[in-house]
Design a protein around this motif. Structure first.
Motif, PDB file in Angstrom:
ATOM      1  N   SER A   1       0.825  -1.212   0.000  1.00 47.64           N
ATOM      2  CA  SER A   1       0.000   0.000   0.000  1.00 47.64           C
ATOM      3  C   SER A   1       0.860   1.263   0.000  1.00 47.64           C
ATOM      4  N   LEU A   2       2.015   1.224   0.655  1.00 49.30           N
ATOM      5  CA  LEU A   2       2.931   2.360   0.580  1.00 49.30           C
ATOM      6  C   LEU A   2       3.517   2.497  -0.816  1.00 49.30           C
ATOM      7  N   GLY A   3       3.785   1.382  -1.468  1.00 48.00           N
ATOM      8  CA  GLY A   3       4.251   1.433  -2.847  1.00 48.00           C
ATOM      9  C   GLY A   3       3.206   2.019  -3.766  1.00 48.00           C
ATOM     10  N   LEU A   4       1.949   1.694  -3.518  1.00 48.13           N
ATOM     11  CA  LEU A   4       0.866   2.263  -4.310  1.00 48.13           C
ATOM     12  C   LEU A   4       0.716   3.762  -4.047  1.00 48.13           C
ATOM     13  N   ALA A   5       0.954   4.175  -2.815  1.00 49.56           N
ATOM     14  CA  ALA A   5       0.789   5.585  -2.471  1.00 49.56           C
ATOM     15  C   ALA A   5       1.932   6.458  -2.985  1.00 49.56           C
ATOM     16  N   PHE A   6       3.160   5.926  -2.970  1.00 48.81           N
ATOM     17  CA  PHE A   6       4.310   6.773  -3.280  1.00 48.81           C
ATOM     18  C   PHE A   6       4.857   6.615  -4.689  1.00 48.81           C
ATOM     19  N   HIS A   7       4.683   5.463  -5.321  1.00 52.09           N
ATOM     20  CA  HIS A   7       5.256   5.228  -6.651  1.00 52.09           C
ATOM     21  C   HIS A   7       4.145   5.097  -7.674  1.00 52.09           C
ATOM     22  N   ARG A   8       3.499   6.210  -7.958  1.00 50.69           N
ATOM     23  CA  ARG A   8       2.382   6.211  -8.896  1.00 50.69           C
ATOM     24  C   ARG A   8       2.763   6.850 -10.213  1.00 50.69           C
ATOM     25  N   THR A   9       3.891   6.485 -10.780  1.00 53.05           N
ATOM     26  CA  THR A   9       4.264   7.077 -12.051  1.00 53.05           C
ATOM     27  C   THR A   9       3.722   6.273 -13.221  1.00 53.05           C
ATOM     28  N   HIS A  10       3.740   4.958 -13.128  1.00 55.33           N
ATOM     29  CA  HIS A  10       3.273   4.100 -14.205  1.00 55.33           C
ATOM     30  C   HIS A  10       2.058   3.301 -13.752  1.00 55.33           C
ATOM     31  N   LEU A  11       1.198   3.000 -14.696  1.00 54.97           N
ATOM     32  CA  LEU A  11       0.021   2.182 -14.394  1.00 54.97           C
ATOM     33  C   LEU A  11       0.417   0.751 -14.062  1.00 54.97           C
ATOM     34  N   VAL A  12       1.495   0.266 -14.664  1.00 57.10           N
ATOM     35  CA  VAL A  12       1.953  -1.091 -14.390  1.00 57.10           C
ATOM     36  C   VAL A  12       2.388  -1.232 -12.934  1.00 57.10           C
ATOM     37  N   SER A  13       3.094  -0.257 -12.410  1.00 56.86           N
ATOM     38  CA  SER A  13       3.536  -0.331 -11.017  1.00 56.86           C
ATOM     39  C   SER A  13       2.349  -0.249 -10.057  1.00 56.86           C
TER      40      SER A  13
END
Length: 98
Positions: free
Chosen positions: A16-28
């Protein structure tokens, strides 16, 4: 709290932290959502074993089915957005434009 619970909670929190902070690509973003679903699936699989209850054994299969549907919908959106916008960068998408 056992190490098993700690690993489930930390996997869900990190995704969930990865979803919150690394939102540059739709794949990520889709990968972070899939890791959240996977950690919830593993937790729901181990829960009836720890509680020794057989009434909740169908719940992980239902969760896995919804996870597969979510993954296929996400990949379809990824392909459609890449074809229309040219990339999968999330800052290129504007929800107010048609």
């Amino acid at each position: 709290m056992t190490y098993l619970h700690l690993s489930f909670y930390s996997a869900f929190t990190l995704s969930s932290l990865g979803l919150a902070f690394h939102r540059t690509h739709l794949v990520s973003a889709l990968l972070c959502l899939e890791s959240m679903m996977l950690s919830m699936y593993v937790a729901l699989t181990m829960w009836p074993i720890q509680m020794q209850a057989s009434s909740f054994t169908l719940l992980p299969m239902l969760m896995l089915t919804f996870s597969a549907c979510e993954a296929s919908t996400g990949l379809a959106l990824l392909v459609a957005s890449t074809r229309t916008h040219g990339s999968d960068h999330l800052h290129n998408f504007n929800l107010l434009q048609c």
